[in-house]
Design a protein around this motif. Structure first.
Motif, PDB file in Angstrom:
ATOM      1  N   GLY A  24     -27.711  24.247  31.827  1.00  0.00           N
ATOM      2  CA  GLY A  24     -26.934  25.455  32.227  1.00  0.00           C
ATOM      3  C   GLY A  24     -27.435  26.759  31.446  1.00  0.00           C
ATOM      4  N   CYS A  25     -26.815  27.657  31.267  1.00  0.00           N
ATOM      5  CA  CYS A  25     -27.062  28.936  30.702  1.00  0.00           C
ATOM      6  C   CYS A  25     -26.146  29.573  29.675  1.00  0.00           C
ATOM      7  CB  CYS A  25     -27.507  29.955  31.794  1.00  0.00           C
ATOM      8  SG  CYS A  25     -27.347  31.786  31.187  1.00  0.00           S
ATOM      9  N   SER A  26     -26.458  29.853  28.254  1.00  0.00           N
ATOM     10  CA  SER A  26     -25.517  30.103  27.499  1.00  0.00           C
ATOM     11  C   SER A  26     -24.559  31.415  27.758  1.00  0.00           C
ATOM     12  CB  SER A  26     -26.237  30.217  26.164  1.00  0.00           C
ATOM     13  OG  SER A  26     -26.912  31.475  25.954  1.00  0.00           O
ATOM     14  N   HIS A  27     -25.147  32.273  28.684  1.00  0.00           N
ATOM     15  CA  HIS A  27     -24.662  33.630  29.081  1.00  0.00           C
ATOM     16  C   HIS A  27     -23.682  33.416  30.151  1.00  0.00           C
ATOM     17  CE1 HIS A  27     -23.834  37.708  30.024  1.00  0.00           C
ATOM     18  NE2 HIS A  27     -24.483  37.705  30.908  1.00  0.00           N
ATOM     19  N   ASN A  28     -24.553  33.083  31.467  1.00  0.00           N
ATOM     20  CA  ASN A  28     -23.968  32.544  32.680  1.00  0.00           C
ATOM     21  C   ASN A  28     -22.921  33.425  33.299  1.00  0.00           C
ATOM     22  OD1 ASN A  28     -23.481  30.634  34.433  1.00  0.00           O
ATOM     23  ND2 ASN A  28     -22.076  29.446  33.745  1.00  0.00           N
ATOM     24  N   GLY A  29     -23.299  34.814  33.028  1.00  0.00           N
ATOM     25  CA  GLY A  29     -22.362  35.794  33.507  1.00  0.00           C
ATOM     26  C   GLY A  29     -22.730  36.890  34.286  1.00  0.00           C
ATOM     27  N   CYS A  30     -24.256  36.931  34.493  1.00  0.00           N
ATOM     28  CA  CYS A  30     -25.067  38.149  35.498  1.00  0.00           C
ATOM     29  C   CYS A  30     -24.182  38.120  36.810  1.00  0.00           C
ATOM     30  CB  CYS A  30     -26.418  37.860  35.381  1.00  0.00           C
ATOM     31  SG  CYS A  30     -27.004  37.902  33.823  1.00  0.00           S
ATOM     32  N   SER A  31     -24.033  39.397  37.038  1.00  0.00           N
ATOM     33  CA  SER A  31     -23.202  39.552  38.513  1.00  0.00           C
ATOM     34  C   SER A  31     -24.089  38.865  39.865  1.00  0.00           C
ATOM     35  CB  SER A  31     -23.132  41.075  38.676  1.00  0.00           C
ATOM     36  OG  SER A  31     -24.524  41.676  38.875  1.00  0.00           O
ATOM     37  N   PHE A  32     -25.401  39.011  39.526  1.00  0.00           N
ATOM     38  CA  PHE A  32     -25.746  38.447  40.847  1.00  0.00           C
ATOM     39  C   PHE A  32     -26.383  36.870  41.014  1.00  0.00           C
ATOM     40  CE2 PHE A  32     -28.797  40.022  37.486  1.00  0.00           C
ATOM     41  CZ  PHE A  32     -29.658  38.780  37.547  1.00  0.00           C
ATOM     42  N   CYS A  33     -25.807  36.299  39.868  1.00  0.00           N
ATOM     43  CA  CYS A  33     -26.544  34.925  39.455  1.00  0.00           C
ATOM     44  C   CYS A  33     -25.391  33.823  39.755  1.00  0.00           C
ATOM     45  CB  CYS A  33     -27.185  34.981  38.383  1.00  0.00           C
ATOM     46  SG  CYS A  33     -27.729  33.152  37.890  1.00  0.00           S
ATOM     47  N   SER A  34     -25.647  32.761  40.300  1.00  0.00           N
ATOM     48  CA  SER A  34     -24.814  31.614  40.494  1.00  0.00           C
ATOM     49  C   SER A  34     -25.728  30.398  40.106  1.00  0.00           C
ATOM     50  CB  SER A  34     -24.158  31.537  41.554  1.00  0.00           C
ATOM     51  OG  SER A  34     -24.891  31.107  42.912  1.00  0.00           O
ATOM     52  N   MET A  35     -26.785  30.548  39.658  1.00  0.00           N
ATOM     53  CA  MET A  35     -27.637  29.389  39.265  1.00  0.00           C
ATOM     54  C   MET A  35     -27.018  28.151  38.300  1.00  0.00           C
ATOM     55  SD  MET A  35     -30.922  31.570  38.540  1.00  0.00           S
ATOM     56  CE  MET A  35     -32.048  30.497  37.722  1.00  0.00           C
ATOM     57  N   TYR A  36     -26.033  28.698  37.570  1.00  0.00           N
ATOM     58  CA  TYR A  36     -25.565  27.567  36.535  1.00  0.00           C
ATOM     59  C   TYR A  36     -24.028  27.665  36.527  1.00  0.00           C
ATOM     60  CZ  TYR A  36     -30.557  27.439  35.244  1.00  0.00           C
ATOM     61  OH  TYR A  36     -32.022  27.490  34.938  1.00  0.00           O
ATOM     62  N   SER A  70     -32.949  24.858  30.068  1.00  0.00           N
ATOM     63  CA  SER A  70     -32.947  25.450  31.407  1.00  0.00           C
ATOM     64  C   SER A  70     -32.682  27.106  31.374  1.00  0.00           C
ATOM     65  CB  SER A  70     -31.432  24.706  32.075  1.00  0.00           C
ATOM     66  OG  SER A  70     -31.935  24.519  33.328  1.00  0.00           O
ATOM     67  N   GLY A  71     -31.626  27.408  31.902  1.00  0.00           N
ATOM     68  CA  GLY A  71     -31.382  29.122  31.965  1.00  0.00           C
ATOM     69  C   GLY A  71     -31.831  29.994  30.658  1.00  0.00           C
ATOM     70  N   ASP A  72     -31.726  29.530  29.399  1.00  0.00           N
ATOM     71  CA  ASP A  72     -32.172  30.232  28.396  1.00  0.00           C
ATOM     72  C   ASP A  72     -32.350  29.436  27.431  1.00  0.00           C
ATOM     73  OD1 ASP A  72     -29.325  29.909  27.787  1.00  0.00           O
ATOM     74  OD2 ASP A  72     -29.185  31.868  26.821  1.00  0.00           O
ATOM     75  N   ASN A 142     -24.129  42.952  34.140  1.00  0.00           N
ATOM     76  CA  ASN A 142     -23.430  42.138  33.098  1.00  0.00           C
ATOM     77  C   ASN A 142     -24.506  41.337  32.387  1.00  0.00           C
ATOM     78  OD1 ASN A 142     -21.159  41.479  31.535  1.00  0.00           O
ATOM     79  ND2 ASN A 142     -20.804  39.618  32.648  1.00  0.00           N
ATOM     80  N   LYS A 143     -25.527  41.684  32.050  1.00  0.00           N
ATOM     81  CA  LYS A 143     -26.612  40.974  31.590  1.00  0.00           C
ATOM     82  C   LYS A 143     -26.350  40.572  30.003  1.00  0.00           C
ATOM     83  CE  LYS A 143     -30.125  39.614  32.734  1.00  0.00           C
ATOM     84  NZ  LYS A 143     -30.377  38.454  33.326  1.00  0.00           N
ATOM     85  N   GLY A 144     -25.325  41.156  29.504  1.00  0.00           N
ATOM     86  CA  GLY A 144     -25.198  40.696  27.999  1.00  0.00           C
ATOM     87  C   GLY A 144     -26.007  41.516  27.032  1.00  0.00           C
TER      88      GLY A 144
HETATM   89  S1  SF4 Z   1     -29.578  35.569  35.496  1.00  0.00           S
HETATM   90 FE1  SF4 Z   1     -30.261  34.224  33.856  1.00  0.00          FE
HETATM   91  S2  SF4 Z   1     -29.399  35.116  32.107  1.00  0.00           S
HETATM   92 FE2  SF4 Z   1     -27.862  35.763  33.824  1.00  0.00          FE
HETATM   93  S3  SF4 Z   1     -26.460  34.039  34.440  1.00  0.00           S
HETATM   94 FE3  SF4 Z   1     -28.289  33.601  35.617  1.00  0.00          FE
HETATM   95  S4  SF4 Z   1     -29.477  32.104  34.261  1.00  0.00           S
HETATM   96 FE4  SF4 Z   1     -28.005  32.978  32.975  1.00  0.00          FE
END
Ligand code: SF4
Length: 297
Positions: A24-36, A70-72, A142-144
């Motif tokens: 997974g990703c510790s942030h998991n909150g970017c507006s465009f992303c649903s990878m994790y 994985s994500g970060d 919402n990149k954090g």
């Molecule tokens: S873009 Fe990268 S940092 Fe943002 S939620 Fe997705 S995996 Fe996590």
């Protein structure tokens, strides 16, 4: 090998051994992303990592490069990353570089001394999803982290002599405000050209300061399940036309002042693939993008 959920890695890591050290990703909150979105963040126990390295030593003894999942994965404390690097070098004697995805936030828990130690242990070239140098857009995504934090934290990597790559997203701002109801109107100038130029200029200015060794550009993609996908579905955000994506990429290339930086615009989302070394191949890449524009308009 242990692999949880869908495995993601940058295209330029296609030759690397993929070693799962987080899920997974510790942030998991970017507006465009649903990878994790459906894969909770988890740190792999060291026994699991060691077991995978033993398997890799048997099956892929020639490995020269490892990409940590994985994500970060750079979120792990320096001590843990050093332990992983030591185990990896022991298992894979030909190993040269250990890379991973990273967020600006991941650097905060590391000093320049830590980063130097990581580099000496073979950990280098982390890939940062910076996406843009435009502060308001970074916030919307919402990149954090802020542009200022990106400057500060990646400056630590430079100080430590650690190379890194950066991702930028073309078209991340969406269509110009006169056609995009979800976008903020820039003060005094709402023309599409100024809209695109402002984004390209901010991205180029940040890259010129950060000095990455590689820039990887993708075109905005809103994955189903992401907040941006919902905004597009509701008509609150309109994507750029392909022609505007190329305009932005040309402007970006024109404004980048980097020396010996690889520029890759080869993602499947990019309307026209371009790749080269800056500044050497700048003109050739710009010509290729310009030549492709009539076919897209
Ligand atoms: S873009 Fe990268 S940092 Fe943002 S939620 Fe997705 S995996 Fe996590």
């Amino acid at each position: 090998m242990h692999y949880t959920g869908t495995v993601w890695r940058p295209p330029f890591e296609f030759r690397s051994l993929l070693l799962q050290v987080t899920t997974g990703c510790s942030h998991n909150g970017c507006s465009f992303c649903s990878m994790y979105r459906t894969t909770p963040f988890h740190v792999s126990p060291m026994e699991e990592v060691r077991a995978d390295l033993e398997e890799a030593a048997r099956r892929f003894p020639e490995t020269e490069r490892v990409f940590l999942l994985s994500g970060d994965a750079f979120v792990l404390p320096a001590e843990k990353l050093l332990k992983i690097a030591e185990a990896a070098r022991k298992a894979l004697p030909k190993l040269k570089t250990i890379s991973c995805y990273a967020s600006v936030q991941n650097v905060k828990n590391k000093t320049v001394r830590d980063l130097k130690a990581l580099r000496a242990a073979g950990i280098s070239e982390p890939n940062f999803g910076i996406e843009t140098g435009l502060p308001s857009l970074l916030k919307d995504m919402n990149k954090g982290f802020t542009v200022e934090e990106a400057r500060e934290q990646l400056g630590k990597l430079r100080e430590a002599g650690m190379d890194f790559s950066v991702n930028l997203i073309l078209g991340a701002r969406g269509a110009a405000p006169d056609t995009n109801p979800g976008a903020d109107m820039p003060e005094g100038n709402a023309s599409a050209d100024a809209w695109i130029r402002e984004k390209a200029a901010a991205d180029a200015a940040l890259m010129n300061e950060l000095l990455p060794s590689l820039i990887f550009v993708t075109t905005l993609h809103h994955a189903p399940g992401s907040p941006l996908h919902e905004a597009v579905r509701k008509g609150q955000f309109r994507k750029c036309e392909k022609e505007d994506i190329l305009r932005e990429e040309i402007l970006l290339l024109e404004m980048l002042e980097l020396k010996n930086c690889i520029f890759l615009g080869i993602h499947t989302s990019d309307p026209v693939p371009v790749a080269g070394m800056l500044p050497r191949d700048r003109d050739a890449m710009i010509s290729k993008l310009r030549d492709a524009m009539p076919a897209l308009s």
